[in-house]
Design an enzyme around this catalytic site. Structure first.
Site, mmCIF file in Angstrom:
data_model
loop_
_atom_site.group_PDB
_atom_site.id
_atom_site.type_symbol
_atom_site.label_atom_id
_atom_site.label_comp_id
_atom_site.label_asym_id
_atom_site.label_seq_id
_atom_site.Cartn_x
_atom_site.Cartn_y
_atom_site.Cartn_z
ATOM 1 N N GLU A 325 0.825 -1.207 0.000
ATOM 2 C CA GLU A 325 0.000 0.000 0.000
ATOM 3 C C GLU A 325 0.851 1.245 0.000
ATOM 4 O OE1 GLU A 325 -2.329 3.323 2.004
ATOM 5 O OE2 GLU A 325 -0.385 2.411 2.434
ATOM 6 N N HIS A 454 5.323 7.821 9.021
ATOM 7 C CA HIS A 454 6.346 7.366 8.080
ATOM 8 C C HIS A 454 7.759 7.555 8.625
ATOM 9 C CE1 HIS A 454 3.750 7.280 4.164
ATOM 10 N NE2 HIS A 454 3.296 6.477 5.113
#
Length: 515
Positions: A325, A454
């Protein structure tokens, strides 16, 4: 997980159970168990154990669970093993994808006028599928709009003619806008650039609509062999000064034929022509373990699936754990593209759970009816009903909620694109919490919903227990309602639509190709 969070989960689902009883009351008594009994089987400590296991897997595999790495494969083994143990029919759907990682940390330094070191992941970030190189060269602007126009208008680097007069060996400075990053990078390379700096366009906005913040994303495929980084508007504007020279160093690895897998688990009971899908991506970024993004959503639907395995459901339940993803929704895109028209018509709705435990969270529900009349449009017909179910859940437990746009930047995107009603929950990523949101949800205004988005710090310490518990309660409630409902949102055959590309809300950028 704290005892208080555990109790709040039971209270939440029990309260919401009273709301959903009318939905399933038409079912034969033997077919529909007590919603309260089901709610009490979904326990918060068990959800947290799944999250802890994913952290352990990352710790044992270089701190990451990214697709194409041993950490992701170990995550697949863990989740698939749990599902098989609960009696599900489990399919591992393999697909090929272009793998990417930084071998060493990318460096961007200004040599002149005046030496300056830029901070990785704050001032700049390597673009996914960037090439490698250690280059020092003059920065040459390409069709820049400086100062920026009031509204987005830049087409910098979108046409070969933009590079007329470009000096080979220079480093191309290209502004965001109009076309995707891959086009800009490929044209720069064709013009002889030794590297590319892509910077945000410069318009103020909220969340992902703010075109001043650090520009991150993907080139879509490893089609360039020169280093490519994204920067904030401020850095790009600074580098546009005449006489600027920089050093750009990147060492990356790309494998266009790496393989990874989706996990698909289907209940034995239920009408195979009426499929209710719940999904979450299992992979992390290469930079970190991905415990909120998206160990949280994976853990939530995993525990729901394990406890739902014994339900004699009216409709077929299908749980999906997507791979790759983070590289552009590759797993869910592969799955949807591989469906026949007949198989696609059987999927009556898709529920997506991506980042459900952000530390500075909001309780976001995907805006199926575009009730805020801003940003991305409404989802396919029936998406409004999914939104209302989640709204009823949060109302029943006395928790505030807000809408978040279908921007096409998570795994609902491919489903919306073929007209399947969709919905889900999201607690926020790199966007900044407003003062109004802090008053409504608590937390800290002026700070990202997830400061570790992230990054390597997206660990167990980055998970908000309350958000994880409350949202898993919503997952369990929705799974139960739709498992037994005689009327599903996607009663008719889906009609192809396109996911939104605008909007802000609280969504995050996993598409990697913003304009």
């Amino acid at each position: 997980m704290r005892v208080r969070a555990h109790k709040s989960l039971l209270t939440a689902i029990t309260a919401a159970s009273a709301m959903v009883l009318p939905v399933i009351s038409a079912a034969p008594a033997a077919a529909a168990p007590d919603p309260k009994a089901f709610s009490q089987s979904v326990k918060a400590p068990a959800i947290k154990r799944h999250v802890e296991k994913l952290q352990q897997i990352a710790d044992a595999n270089g701190g990451t669970r990214a697709a194409g790495t041993p950490g992701h494969e170990a995550s697949v083994t863990y989740v698939a093993g749990k599902l098989r143990g609960a009696g599900y029919k489990v399919t591992l759907q393999e697909f090929e994808f272009p793998f990417f990682r930084e071998v060493t940390r990318t460096v961007l330094n200004r040599v002149s006028p005046g030496a300056k070191t830029y901070v990785r992941n704050t001032d700049f970030k390597v673009m996914t599928y960037s090439g490698s190189g250690n280059v020092t060269g003059a920065v040459q602007g390409v069709d820049l709009v400086l100062p920026p126009s009031p509204e987005p208008s830049s087409s910098s680097g979108c046409e070969a003619s933009d590079f007329a007069g470009f000096t080979p060996g220079n480093i191309a400075l290209v502004q965001r806008g109009t076309c995707n990053f891959q086009v800009k990078a490929e044209l720069a390379q064709a013009a002889g650039a030794s590297g590319v700096i892509l910077f945000n366009e410069g318009q103020a906005g909220e969340g992902p609509d703010d075109r001043r913040i650090l520009l991150t994303g993907t080139l879509g495929a490893p089609t360039t062999n020169i280093p490519v980084v994204g920067t904030s508007f401020a850095v790009g504007n600074e580098l546009a000064a005449a006489g600027t020279t920089v050093t750009l160093t990147a060492a990356t690895e790309s494998d266009p034929h790496r393989k990874t897998r989706n996990i698909l688990a289907e209940s034995h009971s239920g009408d195979p022509d009426k499929v209710v899908m719940l999904g979450a991506h299992l992979d992390s970024v290469t930079e970190g373990p991905g415990i909120n993004d998206n160990g949280s959503g994976s853990a939530g639907i995993l525990e729901t699936a394990l406890k739902a395995s014994v339900l004699p459901t009216r409709n077929k339940l299908r749980f999906a754990f997507w791979g790759a993803e983070e590289l552009g929704l590759l797993g869910s895109r592969h799955y949807v593209a591989d469906l026949s028209a007949e198989e696609r018509a059987k999927i009556k709705l898709y529920l997506n759970f991506d980042m459900i435990a952000s530390p500075n969270h909001v309780f976001g529900i995907y805006d199926g009816d575009n009730s805020d009349a801003t940003g991305a449009p409404a989802g396919p017909a029936g998406s409004d009903k999914i939104e209302k179910l989640f709204e009823s859940y949060f109302t029943a437990i006395g928790q505030p909620y807000t809408g978040t746009d279908f921007t096409g930047r998570s795994d609902y995107g491919p489903f919306i694109g073929v007209g399947i009603p969709s919905g889900g929950l999201f607690t926020g990523a790199e966007g900044i919490k407003t003062a109004e949101e802090a008053a409504k949800f608590g937390g800290e205004a002026g700070v990202a919903y997830d400061k570790c988005y992230h990054q390597a710090c997206d660990t167990l310490a980055n998970v908000n227990d309350k958000a994880l518990a409350v949202n898993t309660g919503a997952i369990a409630t929705a799974a139960f309602v739709y498992a037994y409902s005689r009327t599903l949102p996607g009663g008719a055959a889906p009609v192809s639509t396109q996911p939104g590309t605008g909007g802000g809300g609280h969504d995050h950028d996993h598409s990697g190709v913003p304009m």
